[in-house]
Write a protein that holds these residues in place. Structure first.
Motif, short mmCIF file in Angstrom:
data_model
loop_
_atom_site.label_atom_id
_atom_site.label_comp_id
_atom_site.label_asym_id
_atom_site.label_seq_id
_atom_site.Cartn_x
_atom_site.Cartn_y
_atom_site.Cartn_z
N SER A 1 2.36 1.68 -3.37
CA SER A 1 1.31 2.06 -4.31
C SER A 1 0.99 3.55 -4.20
CB SER A 1 0.04 1.24 -4.05
OG SER A 1 0.24 -0.12 -4.33
N VAL B 1 0.84 -1.21 0.00
CA VAL B 1 0.00 0.00 0.00
C VAL B 1 0.87 1.25 0.00
CG1 VAL B 1 -1.57 1.37 1.42
CG2 VAL B 1 -2.05 -1.04 1.02
N ARG C 1 -1.13 -0.91 -9.71
CA ARG C 1 -1.53 -1.79 -8.61
C ARG C 1 -0.98 -3.20 -8.83
NH1 ARG C 1 -6.25 -0.22 -8.61
NH2 ARG C 1 -7.22 -1.77 -9.97
N LEU D 1 -3.79 3.17 -13.23
CA LEU D 1 -3.65 2.81 -11.82
C LEU D 1 -3.83 1.31 -11.61
CD1 LEU D 1 -5.44 5.83 -10.09
CD2 LEU D 1 -2.98 5.40 -10.35
N THR E 1 2.93 -3.17 -8.46
CA THR E 1 3.39 -2.96 -7.09
C THR E 1 3.11 -4.16 -6.20
OG1 THR E 1 3.04 -0.57 -7.33
CG2 THR E 1 3.27 -1.43 -5.10
N TRP E 2 1.91 -4.71 -6.26
CA TRP E 2 1.58 -5.84 -5.39
C TRP E 2 2.38 -7.08 -5.77
CZ3 TRP E 2 -1.53 -6.30 -1.02
CH2 TRP E 2 -2.15 -5.11 -0.62
N MET F 1 -7.46 2.86 0.70
CA MET F 1 -6.00 3.00 0.66
C MET F 1 -5.51 3.96 1.73
SD MET F 1 -4.78 2.97 -3.34
CE MET F 1 -3.04 3.07 -2.84
N ARG G 1 1.48 6.16 -7.11
CA ARG G 1 0.30 6.94 -7.49
C ARG G 1 0.63 8.43 -7.55
NH1 ARG G 1 -5.13 5.11 -6.67
NH2 ARG G 1 -6.64 6.81 -6.88
#
Length: 429
Positions: free
Chosen positions: A71, A68, A248, A244, A251-252, A408, A75
């Motif tokens: 992210s 998170v 996501r 995005l 990144t995850w 988030m 972002r």
């Protein structure tokens, strides 16, 4: 869902979902893999050697918090078209910007010294020779690649280097692991309120959720936009959903890869070093050497090669994140896609930070103390910087219509509280 998985690309015949996944992997994957740098390997090795499997749960627990946080940083880069330091310059007091950049520089240089020293020591284990020469060679190689290759080619090299982390998955396969005990340590939290556990917990969290990763991933998202000549999302919010979603996934997956490898390192050292009565590991090369008589030559060689591979990935990220932060703070030209003559200050900071890191590692300073103070600075910086990032990402004035979703934001503030609580517990205990 099954139709999406089964659908095939007309050009390649491969499943479309996998093609899309692979195309999505970039800054997040590189950032996650760089988090498992040689100094991080030393931290995880010490945790496994000292406490066995009992701290494995920290890697599972920290995964969503890390993902998170990264992210949010990605972002910010996508939406504003600027890195973390440039957003701090535009929207926050200059004293805050100076403190953040100075602490980041000191921590990164100490980390660079520890990483270059560990890489040299690992190569020395495999091919006997002068550590100083090996360290200087690694530093020079990283500088040359970062300065003289185009961004697209350099990013491709970094993506391939992420494969070096599989060395630690291989180590787990060649040593005997009591999996019931290992899985219990990974999924059932073991809490002990003493100074040793508090120090280990802060060290692991500080290594896993590190400020330099925030700066790097945000700036890499900006680089990706420039490479594709795409507008920031606050100007083109219609693209936000697709863009995005890519961030996501990237990144995850990247943070999951990072934390899984970290867990493998803890399991491997717990199954060998801790089980063999070796509970004090000072650096990653010592962990590799200690594996040889217990787990055999193959495990030793894989561990040592992994240190070198992850170092080649992490050193440019550490130096590059410092360069992004300094140049954004002073509003200088920055970016790996610029030629050296057009971004002299940016590449100058990369060269200087790497050279200073090499000096820290080889002028007689204790690398363990350098790493310790690096972790302390990262720990002190992480929570307030994460809170500042949340303020930026939640501001409609800065982010336009693409502000941070409530879910988030809640998860981000939980990560801030965890980092702050761990640091306070360490100081108190």
């Amino acid at each position: 869902m099954s139709s999406l998985i089964d659908a095939r690309d007309a050009e390649t015949g491969r499943p479309w979902a996998w093609r899309r996944l692979l195309k999505s992997l970039g800054p997040g994957l590189i950032t996650g893999a760089a988090d498992d740098d040689p100094s991080g390997i030393a931290t995880y090795s010490q945790a496994g050697a000292q406490f066995g499997y009992s701290l494995g749960w920290v890697m599972v627990f920290s995964y969503p918090l890390m993902a998170v946080t990264q992210s949010i940083s990605a972002r910010i880069g996508c939406v504003t078209g600027c890195g973390i330091a440039r957003n701090l310059r535009r929207h926050h007091p200059r004293w805050l910007l100076r403190c953040v950049v100075l602490m980041l520089l000191v921590a990164n240089i100490a980390n660079l010294g520890a990483d270059l020293g560990a890489m040299a020591a690992a190569l020395q284990l495999l091919v006997p020779g002068p550590a100083l020469l090996y360290g200087a060679g690694f530093a020079l190689l990283c500088i040359l690649l970062e300065v003289f290759l185009s961004y697209a080619r350099y990013a491709a090299i970094l993506r391939w280097l992420t494969l070096s982390l599989f060395a630690y998955a291989a180590v787990v396969l060649v040593v005997r692991v009591p999996w019931s005990e290992a899985l219990l340590g990974a999924f059932v939290p073991h809490l002990a309120f003493d100074a040793e556990h508090a120090q280990a917990l802060v060290a692991i969290l500080g290594t896993t959720i590190s400020p330099y990763l925030f700066f790097w991933q945000a700036s890499q998202e900006v680089e990706e936009q420039l490479r594709r000549t795409a507008q920031p999302l606050y100007i083109a919010p219609a693209r936000a959903g697709e863009e995005l979603a890519r961030v996501r996934i990237d990144t995850w997956v990247g943070m999951g890869y990072s934390n899984l490898i970290s867990l493998f390192i803890i399991i491997a050292t717990a199954a060998t070093l801790h089980a063999g009565g070796i509970t004090d590991i000072q650096n990653s090369a010592q962990a590799a050497e200690a594996l040889r008589p217990i787990a055999g030559g193959l495990a030793f060689a894989l561990f040592a090669c992994g240190i070198i591979g992850t170092g080649l990935l992490a050193v440019p990220v550490l130096a590059g994140s410092a360069a992004y932060a300094v140049c954004e703070a002073f509003d200088w030209v920055e970016g790996l896609d610029h030629k050296p003559k057009d971004a002299k200050a940016f590449y100058g900071v990369i060269v200087l930070a790497t050279a200073l890191g090499l000096g820290v590692g080889f002028i007689g300073l204790d690398p363990i103390k350098a790493l310790y103070w690096s972790a302390v600075l990262n720990g002190l910086l992480a929570a307030p910087l994460m809170a500042t990032m949340l303020a930026i990402a939640g501001s409609r004035r800065i982010m336009g219509p693409v502000t941070l979703p409530r879910s988030m934001a809640i998860a981000g503030w939980l990560a801030v509280l965890v980092m702050a609580a761990a640091s306070i517990a360490f100081l108190v205990l």
